[in-house]
Design an enzyme around this catalytic site. Structure first.
Site, PDB file in Angstrom:
ATOM      1  N   ARG A   1       0.840  -1.208   0.000  1.00  0.00           N
ATOM      2  CA  ARG A   1       0.000   0.000   0.000  1.00  0.00           C
ATOM      3  C   ARG A   1       0.874   1.257   0.000  1.00  0.00           C
ATOM      4  O   ARG A   1       0.540   2.255  -0.645  1.00  0.00           O
ATOM      5  CB  ARG A   1      -0.946  -0.031   1.210  1.00  0.00           C
ATOM      6  CG  ARG A   1      -2.015   1.030   1.135  1.00  0.00           C
ATOM      7  CD  ARG A   1      -3.140   0.763   2.107  1.00  0.00           C
ATOM      8  NE  ARG A   1      -2.713   0.835   3.503  1.00  0.00           N
ATOM      9  CZ  ARG A   1      -3.497   0.555   4.542  1.00  0.00           C
ATOM     10  NH1 ARG A   1      -4.748   0.178   4.346  1.00  0.00           N
ATOM     11  NH2 ARG A   1      -3.059   0.642   5.774  1.00  0.00           N
TER      12      ARG A   1
ATOM     13  N   LYS B   1      -2.758   6.321   1.533  1.00  0.00           N
ATOM     14  CA  LYS B   1      -2.636   6.795   2.916  1.00  0.00           C
ATOM     15  C   LYS B   1      -1.721   8.018   2.972  1.00  0.00           C
ATOM     16  O   LYS B   1      -0.665   8.012   3.619  1.00  0.00           O
ATOM     17  CB  LYS B   1      -2.140   5.650   3.803  1.00  0.00           C
ATOM     18  CG  LYS B   1      -2.838   5.612   5.143  1.00  0.00           C
ATOM     19  CD  LYS B   1      -2.649   4.295   5.820  1.00  0.00           C
ATOM     20  CE  LYS B   1      -2.784   4.393   7.311  1.00  0.00           C
ATOM     21  NZ  LYS B   1      -3.984   5.023   7.823  1.00  0.00           N
TER      22      LYS B   1
HETATM   23  C1  LIG Z   1      -9.122   6.556   6.374  1.00  0.00           C
HETATM   24  C2  LIG Z   1      -8.871   5.155   6.801  1.00  0.00           C
HETATM   25  N1  LIG Z   1      -9.715   4.193   6.385  1.00  0.00           N
HETATM   26  C3  LIG Z   1      -9.536   2.909   6.737  1.00  0.00           C
HETATM   27  C4  LIG Z   1      -8.491   2.524   7.545  1.00  0.00           C
HETATM   28  C5  LIG Z   1      -8.328   1.080   7.914  1.00  0.00           C
HETATM   29  O1  LIG Z   1      -7.213   0.525   7.252  1.00  0.00           O
HETATM   30  P1  LIG Z   1      -6.431  -0.703   7.872  1.00  0.00           P
HETATM   31  O2  LIG Z   1      -7.432  -1.774   8.082  1.00  0.00           O
HETATM   32  O3  LIG Z   1      -5.409  -1.056   6.848  1.00  0.00           O
HETATM   33  O4  LIG Z   1      -5.835  -0.235   9.143  1.00  0.00           O
HETATM   34  C6  LIG Z   1      -7.602   3.492   8.015  1.00  0.00           C
HETATM   35  C7  LIG Z   1      -6.496   3.127   8.898  1.00  0.00           C
HETATM   36  O5  LIG Z   1      -5.418   2.959   8.482  1.00  0.00           O
HETATM   37  C8  LIG Z   1      -7.770   4.837   7.618  1.00  0.00           C
HETATM   38  O6  LIG Z   1      -6.933   5.797   8.018  1.00  0.00           O
END
Ligand SMILES: Cc1ncc(COP(=O)(O)O)c(C=O)c1O
Length: 381
Positions: free
Chosen positions: A125, A227
């Site tokens: 990612r 991210k």
């Molecule tokens: C905006 C957002 N959505 C979803 C997630 C959930 O992602 P993950 O399951 O990879 O932590 C996160 C956290 O990282 C986030 O910041």
């Protein structure tokens, strides 16, 4: 007379090269570290209350740092003292927001092993995000090694089984100076860690969410699917407003039709209606959560039908059950949602809750209690 030095001693090399800190720890020395090894400078460690960790940064012992200059490859990287980072005021990250972060965690299994959950997915990612933000990124191998080294070097900060996790935060930032808008010429990959408990102040109690239709987290063609650090500060205003009114977090709607749900400020969202689980599809405006992906696989294996599609806010209001997923929140049950002045409440205490079944299965795998037939867990010690 011959003096034998311990691997730890040999690994603690005094160096004047690092501007960040004076002490480095080799990967070998990190693996040889004993948890009872005295680490002065950290009164905080002696006072830590493992039962009330919450979710705030603690200054742990070491962090990992690697730099990529104009030759486009990251140097070998090393563990250095946890500490402040020196940046040029013209650094790309400070001026134009060239920065990405990741979140993953290490837990202590009942058998004492230290376990990571799908760190390769965070690495991939970050690479996808780096491509979107015109940044150089570390290889998957370097990323995973850096996460392992950071967890091991800080292992005394990993909470006892069942008390929480060591949250590991990889950061990729444009550190090269630039003035006109363009990609930086130097990038720094940093990994730090902090012990954490529950993400929400509600602990394991169910969440009260507020659907926001004034502010949008992202737009089509934007960077909502990666991210990027630039996605988070704009969320603070609606988030703080919602918290002031007693809500736990905000559900964002799509910015075009203002009727499809997207995600919560730091987690993905699912609803259950009958025996079908639905979640918004990832179309570039939603972060493709690693927990979301894992929950979809687990739900299929538990016999549920899972749909990834456009989900309207009206469907959300008519659901039997709603839950959110994320590394920090794992699987969190939602007790109520408020939208346009209307509040609906959902099942929260039924032991047949779908979210409870998914939560137990996920956490069981992550902590080594349930067989990991997916090969998601990486044991590092
Ligand atoms: C905006 C957002 N959505 C979803 C997630 C959930 O992602 P993950 O399951 O990879 O932590 C996160 C956290 O990282 C986030 O910041």
């Amino acid at each position: 007379m011959m003096i034998r030095q311990s691997p730890l001693f040999l690994g603690l090399i005094q160096t004047s090269l690092s501007k960040v800190s004076a002490r480095c720890l080799t990967a070998e020395a990190a693996y040889a570290l004993r948890e009872d090894e005295a680490m002065p400078r950290h009164e905080e460690y002696a006072n830590i209350d493992w039962n009330n960790l919450g979710f705030s940064p603690r200054r742990t012992d070491y962090m990992y740092k690697s730099t990529c200059a104009s030759n486009n490859t990251f140097d070998q990287g090393q563990l250095i003292d946890y500490g402040n980072v020196e940046l040029s005021p013209a650094a790309g990250v400070l001026n134009y927001g060239q920065g990405l972060f990741e979140g993953t965690k290490a837990v202590r299994g009942e058998d004492g092993r230290i376990l990571l959950f799908r760190p390769d997915q965070n690495a991939i990612r970050m690479q996808i995000g780096a491509e979107r933000m015109c940044m150089q990124s570390p290889s998957v191998k370097q990323f995973v090694d850096a996460v392992k080294q950071t967890a091991i070097a800080n292992k005394r900060w990993i909470p006892p089984p069942g008390k929480g996790s060591l949250y590991i935060r990889p950061l990729l930032i444009g550190t090269g100076p630039i003035l006109g808008l363009s990609p930086a010429h130097e990038y720094t990959f940093l990994v730090y860690a902090s012990p954490v408990g529950n993400y929400f102040k509600e602990g394991t109690a169910s969440l009260n969410l507020y659907v926001n239709n004034d502010f949008h987290r992202t737009t089509r063609g934007g960077a909502g699917g990666v991210k990027s650090i630039t996605n988070y500060a704009p969320v603070l205003k609606p988030l703080l407003r919602a918290k002031e009114q007693g809500f736990s977090d905000v559900v964002f709607l799509d910015s075009v039709h203002k009727k499809y749900i997207e995600e919560v400020s730091s987690c993905n969202i699912f609803l259950v209606k009958g025996d079908v689980i639905s979640t918004p599809s990832t179309v570039g405006t939603i972060l493709e959560g690693i927990t979301r992906k894992s929950i979809i696989d687990i739900a299929h294996d538990l016999g549920y039908k899972v749909e990834e599609r456009l989900v309207t806010v009206d469907e959300l209001m008519e659901a039997d059950e709603v839950f959110t997923t994320g590394t920090a929140v794992t699987v969190a049950n939602v007790g109520s949602i408020t939208y346009n002045g209307q509040r609906v409440e959902y099942k929260t205490s039924d032991c047949g809750l779908v979210s409870q079944k998914l939560f137990k299965r996920l956490v069981g795998i992550q902590s080594g209690k349930i067989e990991d037939k997916y090969n998601w867990v990486v044991a590092i010690h």
